[in-house]
Design an enzyme around this catalytic site. Structure first.
Site, short mmCIF file in Angstrom:
data_model
loop_
_atom_site.label_atom_id
_atom_site.label_comp_id
_atom_site.label_asym_id
_atom_site.label_seq_id
_atom_site.Cartn_x
_atom_site.Cartn_y
_atom_site.Cartn_z
N ASP A 32 -73.82 88.74 10.84
CA ASP A 32 -74.84 88.70 10.67
C ASP A 32 -74.14 87.88 12.43
O ASP A 32 -75.01 86.46 12.05
CB ASP A 32 -75.73 88.46 10.32
CG ASP A 32 -76.88 88.47 11.28
OD1 ASP A 32 -77.02 89.28 11.71
OD2 ASP A 32 -78.07 87.81 10.92
N GLU A 78 -72.75 93.01 12.53
CA GLU A 78 -73.93 94.57 13.51
C GLU A 78 -74.18 94.48 14.98
O GLU A 78 -73.75 93.62 15.58
CB GLU A 78 -75.31 92.96 12.67
CG GLU A 78 -76.78 94.13 13.65
CD GLU A 78 -77.80 93.25 12.93
OE1 GLU A 78 -78.23 92.82 12.14
OE2 GLU A 78 -78.70 92.59 14.74
N ASP A 93 -79.94 85.05 7.76
CA ASP A 93 -79.12 85.28 8.31
C ASP A 93 -78.08 85.17 6.73
O ASP A 93 -76.51 86.35 6.92
CB ASP A 93 -78.02 84.59 9.51
CG ASP A 93 -79.92 83.84 10.18
OD1 ASP A 93 -79.51 83.36 11.60
OD2 ASP A 93 -80.12 82.25 9.71
#
Length: 206
Positions: free
Chosen positions: A7, A68, A141
């Site tokens: 992430d 991501e 996160d």
């Protein structure tokens, strides 16, 4: 299969590693959040996060990397940081000949909760249930990185099996034999029920 999910972020970069079996059962290997501070020069921040990702790649030897996908938002500085760390991660993976897949937040949410507009808390709850954790990984996160790794294995089918579908879940709702579902689908359904009706796709709500 072993997947490392990232992430990306310049201040906080979540990194999660999971092992996913052929029946799609996922097991936590490691999760951490790499950090850098705004008072550091940009190049030092990138180096610090880069070294952290590199160490995790070399220590856990994943077979796949999931990141991501950067998407537009109003905060341009945040987008830039995410893009910069994504680039760093892509280079590190390429140096190790690791295949990389970019997943959008909606894809991850849909894979983990069955609902593409799920809230972060719902995603975290499902990640904890899927991995058999007593608590939701924090900060967000960390949970997001694990969700990315799980999503990659499930959506690509690289771990075997099939993603639970609206039809299969609806069938279990109306009393169909649980044997009609795969072990992974049964585990997914049980996790969904424990997490509460708030994570059930709208199309399945009565």
């Amino acid at each position: 299969m072993r997947v490392l999910g990232i992430d990306p972020g310049l201040t906080r970069c979540g990194v999660g590693v999971v092992d996913v079996a052929g029946n799609r059962r996922a097991t936590l290997v490691d999760v951490t959040v790499l950090r850098s501070t705004a008072d550091m020069p940009l190049e030092r921040r990138l180096l610090l996060i880069s070294q952290g990702i590199e160490e995790l790649l070399d220590r856990h030897q994943p077979q796949f990397v999931a990141i991501e996908r950067v998407f537009a938002q109003q905060n341009v500085s945040t987008v830039m940081g995410v893009a910069q760390i994504s680039g760093v991660a892509l280079v590190l993976a390429a140096e190790r000949n690791l295949p990389v897949t970019l997943h959008t937040p909606s894809e991850v949410k849909a894979a983990i909760t069955g609902y593409g507009n799920a809230e972060k808390k719902q995603v975290g709850t499902m990640v904890a249930r899927i991995l058999g954790l007593a608590e939701i990984p924090k900060p967000a996160d960390a949970a997001d990185a694990l969700a990315l790794a799980i999503c990659h294995a499930w959506r690509t089918g690289a771990a075997g099996g099939t993603l639970p579908t609206a039809t299969s879940v609806a069938a279990s709702e109306v009393g169909a034999p649980r044997a009609a579902l795969t072990p992974a689908q049964q585990a997914w359904r049980a996790a969904e029920q424990k997490a509460g009706s708030s994570v059930v796709p709208r199309s399945l709500k009565r």
